[in-house]
Design an enzyme around this catalytic site. Structure first.
Site, PDB file in Angstrom:
ATOM      1  N   ASP A  37      47.516  45.356  38.305  1.00 18.85           N
ATOM      2  CA  ASP A  37      46.719  44.405  39.088  1.00 18.85           C
ATOM      3  C   ASP A  37      47.393  44.099  40.421  1.00 18.85           C
ATOM      4  O   ASP A  37      48.465  43.485  40.449  1.00 18.85           O
ATOM      5  CB  ASP A  37      46.547  43.116  38.275  1.00 18.85           C
ATOM      6  CG  ASP A  37      45.438  42.232  38.801  1.00 18.85           C
ATOM      7  OD1 ASP A  37      44.957  42.478  39.916  1.00 18.85           O
ATOM      8  OD2 ASP A  37      45.039  41.290  38.105  1.00 18.85           O
ATOM      9  N   ASP A  38      46.796  44.549  41.505  1.00 22.59           N
ATOM     10  CA  ASP A  38      47.296  44.288  42.860  1.00 22.59           C
ATOM     11  C   ASP A  38      48.598  45.026  43.167  1.00 22.59           C
ATOM     12  O   ASP A  38      49.387  44.571  43.997  1.00 22.59           O
ATOM     13  CB  ASP A  38      47.509  42.783  43.104  1.00 22.59           C
ATOM     14  CG  ASP A  38      46.225  41.993  43.158  1.00 22.59           C
ATOM     15  OD1 ASP A  38      45.146  42.598  43.024  1.00 22.59           O
ATOM     16  OD2 ASP A  38      46.297  40.757  43.316  1.00 22.59           O
ATOM     17  N   CYS A  77      39.335  42.679  42.187  1.00 23.41           N
ATOM     18  CA  CYS A  77      39.504  42.858  40.740  1.00 23.41           C
ATOM     19  C   CYS A  77      38.265  43.277  39.953  1.00 23.41           C
ATOM     20  O   CYS A  77      38.232  44.359  39.377  1.00 23.41           O
ATOM     21  CB  CYS A  77      40.060  41.579  40.139  1.00 23.41           C
ATOM     22  SG  CYS A  77      41.670  41.084  40.804  1.00 23.41           S
ATOM     23  N   ARG A  81      37.251  47.147  38.222  1.00 24.06           N
ATOM     24  CA  ARG A  81      37.251  47.374  36.771  1.00 24.06           C
ATOM     25  C   ARG A  81      35.888  47.864  36.289  1.00 24.06           C
ATOM     26  O   ARG A  81      35.803  48.724  35.406  1.00 24.06           O
ATOM     27  CB  ARG A  81      37.670  46.084  36.065  1.00 24.06           C
ATOM     28  CG  ARG A  81      39.120  45.764  36.328  1.00 24.06           C
ATOM     29  CD  ARG A  81      39.504  44.302  36.154  1.00 24.06           C
ATOM     30  NE  ARG A  81      40.693  44.069  36.945  1.00 24.06           N
ATOM     31  CZ  ARG A  81      41.934  44.358  36.540  1.00 24.06           C
ATOM     32  NH1 ARG A  81      42.130  44.846  35.322  1.00 24.06           N
ATOM     33  NH2 ARG A  81      42.973  44.150  37.315  1.00 24.06           N
ATOM     34  N   LYS A 130      44.086  42.333  30.948  1.00 26.38           N
ATOM     35  CA  LYS A 130      43.105  41.656  31.794  1.00 26.38           C
ATOM     36  C   LYS A 130      41.734  42.338  31.686  1.00 26.38           C
ATOM     37  O   LYS A 130      41.627  43.549  31.821  1.00 26.38           O
ATOM     38  CB  LYS A 130      43.580  41.678  33.248  1.00 26.38           C
ATOM     39  CG  LYS A 130      42.587  41.066  34.227  1.00 26.38           C
ATOM     40  CD  LYS A 130      43.160  41.054  35.630  1.00 26.38           C
ATOM     41  CE  LYS A 130      42.136  40.544  36.633  1.00 26.38           C
ATOM     42  NZ  LYS A 130      42.682  40.453  38.001  1.00 26.38           N
ATOM     43  N   HIS A 132      38.237  40.649  32.986  1.00 20.78           N
ATOM     44  CA  HIS A 132      37.636  40.219  34.262  1.00 20.78           C
ATOM     45  C   HIS A 132      36.270  40.828  34.545  1.00 20.78           C
ATOM     46  O   HIS A 132      35.920  41.127  35.697  1.00 20.78           O
ATOM     47  CB  HIS A 132      38.585  40.492  35.431  1.00 20.78           C
ATOM     48  CG  HIS A 132      38.453  39.440  36.497  1.00 20.78           C
ATOM     49  ND1 HIS A 132      39.307  39.350  37.567  1.00 20.78           N
ATOM     50  CD2 HIS A 132      37.567  38.427  36.641  1.00 20.78           C
ATOM     51  CE1 HIS A 132      38.955  38.331  38.331  1.00 20.78           C
ATOM     52  NE2 HIS A 132      37.891  37.758  37.788  1.00 20.78           N
ATOM     53  N   SER A 155      41.671  36.887  35.988  1.00 20.40           N
ATOM     54  CA  SER A 155      42.934  36.866  36.718  1.00 20.40           C
ATOM     55  C   SER A 155      43.826  35.725  36.229  1.00 20.40           C
ATOM     56  O   SER A 155      43.346  34.659  35.839  1.00 20.40           O
ATOM     57  CB  SER A 155      42.681  36.717  38.224  1.00 20.40           C
ATOM     58  OG  SER A 155      42.038  37.862  38.740  1.00 20.40           O
ATOM     59  N   HIS A 239      49.682  40.645  39.805  1.00 21.81           N
ATOM     60  CA  HIS A 239      48.866  39.590  40.410  1.00 21.81           C
ATOM     61  C   HIS A 239      49.650  38.284  40.367  1.00 21.81           C
ATOM     62  O   HIS A 239      50.390  38.021  39.411  1.00 21.81           O
ATOM     63  CB  HIS A 239      47.569  39.456  39.606  1.00 21.81           C
ATOM     64  CG  HIS A 239      46.493  38.645  40.255  1.00 21.81           C
ATOM     65  ND1 HIS A 239      46.554  37.270  40.361  1.00 21.81           N
ATOM     66  CD2 HIS A 239      45.302  39.005  40.823  1.00 21.81           C
ATOM     67  CE1 HIS A 239      45.462  36.825  40.954  1.00 21.81           C
ATOM     68  NE2 HIS A 239      44.688  37.860  41.243  1.00 21.81           N
ATOM     69  N   ASP A 291      44.368  48.592  40.267  1.00 23.02           N
ATOM     70  CA  ASP A 291      42.965  48.222  40.502  1.00 23.02           C
ATOM     71  C   ASP A 291      42.605  48.136  41.972  1.00 23.02           C
ATOM     72  O   ASP A 291      41.455  48.309  42.352  1.00 23.02           O
ATOM     73  CB  ASP A 291      42.626  46.912  39.791  1.00 23.02           C
ATOM     74  CG  ASP A 291      43.348  45.696  40.369  1.00 23.02           C
ATOM     75  OD1 ASP A 291      44.398  45.862  41.035  1.00 23.02           O
ATOM     76  OD2 ASP A 291      42.881  44.557  40.126  1.00 23.02           O
ATOM     77  N   ASN A 292      43.568  47.854  42.812  1.00 18.62           N
ATOM     78  CA  ASN A 292      43.333  47.773  44.262  1.00 18.62           C
ATOM     79  C   ASN A 292      44.673  47.612  44.956  1.00 18.62           C
ATOM     80  O   ASN A 292      45.726  47.607  44.317  1.00 18.62           O
ATOM     81  CB  ASN A 292      42.388  46.615  44.624  1.00 18.62           C
ATOM     82  CG  ASN A 292      42.744  45.285  44.003  1.00 18.62           C
ATOM     83  OD1 ASN A 292      42.045  44.785  43.123  1.00 18.62           O
ATOM     84  ND2 ASN A 292      43.858  44.701  44.420  1.00 18.62           N
ATOM     85  N   LYS A 312      44.655  44.337  49.953  1.00 20.90           N
ATOM     86  CA  LYS A 312      43.584  43.866  49.075  1.00 20.90           C
ATOM     87  C   LYS A 312      42.493  43.157  49.877  1.00 20.90           C
ATOM     88  O   LYS A 312      42.774  42.449  50.839  1.00 20.90           O
ATOM     89  CB  LYS A 312      44.194  42.901  48.049  1.00 20.90           C
ATOM     90  CG  LYS A 312      43.209  42.166  47.164  1.00 20.90           C
ATOM     91  CD  LYS A 312      43.954  41.284  46.177  1.00 20.90           C
ATOM     92  CE  LYS A 312      42.960  40.506  45.299  1.00 20.90           C
ATOM     93  NZ  LYS A 312      43.644  39.777  44.217  1.00 20.90           N
TER      94      LYS A 312
END
Length: 463
Positions: A37-38, A77, A81, A130, A132, A155, A239, A291-292, A312
């Site tokens: 995540d991130d 996010c 996904r 996660k 989301h 998140s 994250h 994810d990004n 992001k």
């Protein structure tokens, strides 16, 4: 004598049939996807991180393939996904924005996820980490094809849905009670831990969350070692707010952010070690990606996308292009590197090809990339001709076709040659007006088609 020969032939045929069946069963690979995540493009050793140590991911690249031009289908996010799990641009499946707890909506369970698809092939399926994609009962993982779920449903800086189903054995921490959980009051970064569709801990102790996700993942692998399985391990880190367990906190040269990444690297190592110990490493495709791009506005608590521009929530490369490593011992050539443009939307159709599953009946955008993963010479990106598209919220802002990228935001038109200018510093729009016109038409045509065929928009929600 003839009767004895018949019996022996029958037994031999029976064993042969069982052997063939076992071989056919084992020919379909297990699938493991590790989704962070991130995590920024640079935040892995083999992608150039100067301070973060990732020996397990580096070794995974040595044993498999590293992609330099791999894209998430969103720079935030929830949409990213949705894209991974459905093989579609997030706007097509009705998740163009980040989803928030205690608001209606989510990824429609009328969509076919990778888990839904693999259930038709008798795979055991697990979502750990996660989610989301909606925190109400009808949108949780166990309603989207997953046999089991363990994790934080959104998140880790969010709050809790006061309407959540509560386990009778829930563990309350930090002075929280059932009454305080039921209050409609925003408590940022106090998030619940779910098991299946129930809250089992509130607020969750995030210092141990990477470790606990890993333990759950290992248990799932061991429990299903004699079956085909799909493990979707979606880490909550890095994250913000950042956490690391006592074994990793304060150990990285990159501070707490580096601690969180290095614990994820440990987690990847534990997964790979378990697969090898259980004799599964030659029949398991493992994919690692993010994810990004990084949340650079968080300073030292954010990552790095260098040498890419942006971060992001942007359609510059730093928001969309992410690290990707894949390993499958005996099937993917070791120490491979590819610069082909591929994306998270390509995972579902690739898994379908490898497992013999039917593709979803509804239109998807991804393509089978197994020829690229397996190292076939001169295999072009499936997006080279039709392009790869960068959506931000409801708007299509950019397209990449080959080495060229056009980015249009209102009256701001920018054209980049990413092969020569990976950092998007030189706007060539005035120099190549015909290229701009061509790529703009490609964007308009694709967005028109998507707008006509998008679905499940009734599930949209915003903060």
């Amino acid at each position: 004598m003839q009767k004895l020969i018949f019996i022996l032939l029958f037994i031999t045929a029976s064993f042969s049939t069982k052997a063939v069946f076992a071989q056919a069963k084992n020919s379909k690979p297990n699938i493991v996807i590790v989704f962070t995540d991130d995590q920024g493009y640079q935040d892995v050793g083999v992608f150039g991180s100067p301070l973060i140590s990732t020996p397990n991911l580096d070794n995974m690249a040595k044993n498999g393939i590293k992609f330099t031009d791999f894209y998430s289908a969103s720079s935030v996010c929830s949409p990213s996904r949705a894209a991974l799990l459905t093989g579609s641009y997030p706007n097509r499946v009705g998740v163009p924005e980040v989803l928030w707890p205690n608001l209606p909506g989510g990824l429609s369970n009328a969509e076919t996820t990778i888990a839904n698809m693999l259930k038709t092939q008798n795979y055991a399926t697990a979502c750990i980490g996660k989610w989301h994609l909606g925190d109400e009962q009808e949108y949780l993982p166990i309603s989207q094809g997953f046999d089991m779920y363990y994790g934080i449903p959104f998140s880790n800086d969010m709050s809790v849905n006061p309407k959540s189903k509560i386990s009778k054995n829930i563990v309350f921490r930090e002075g929280m009670t059932l009454d305080s959980l039921r209050e409609k009051k925003w408590r940022g970064s106090r998030v619940p831990l779910f098991e299946q569709d129930e809250v089992i801990e509130y607020p969750v102790n995030q210092s141990t969350i990477t470790q606990r996700y890993t333990e759950q993942a290992i248990h799932f692998i061991k429990e299903n070692k004699n079956e085909r399985f799909f493990l979707y391990l979606a880490h909550s880190m890095p994250h913000v707010p950042l956490y690391a367990s006592a074994s990793f906190k304060g150990k990285s040269k990159r501070g707490l952010y580096g601690d969180a990444i290095e614990e994820i690297d440990w987690s990847v190592g534990e997964i790979l070690r378990t697969l090898k110990e259980q004799g599964l490493d030659e029949n398991t495709l493992v994919i690692f990606t993010s994810d990004n791009g990084p949340w650079t506005s968080r300073g030292e608590h954010g990552g790095s996308a260098l040498p890419l521009r942006g971060h992001k929530n942007e359609t510059f490369e730093g928001g969309f292009r992410v690290p990707m490593i894949a390993q499958w011992n005996g099937k993917i050539k070791p120490a491979s590197v590819s610069d082909k443009v591929i994306s998270t939307i390509d995972v579902l159709p690739t898994v379908a090809y490898l497992t013999g599953a039917d593709l979803p009946e509804k239109k998807i955008d991804g393509k089978n990339i197994w020829p690229i993963l397996s190292g076939k010479q001169n295999k072009k990106s499936p997006h080279k001709k039709e392009g790869f598209f960068y959506y931000k919220d409801f708007n299509l802002e950019a397209v990449r076709q080959g080495d060229w990228k056009l980015r249009i935001i209102e009256d701001d038109v920018a054209l980049y040659n990413l092969k020569d200018d990976i950092s998007e510093q030189h706007n060539l729009a005035a120099t190549y007006p015909i290229k701009v016109k061509k790529l703009k038409k490609l964007m308009l045509d694709f967005d028109e088609e998507l707008q006509q065929n998008k679905r499940n928009q009734q599930h949209l929600r915003s903060k």
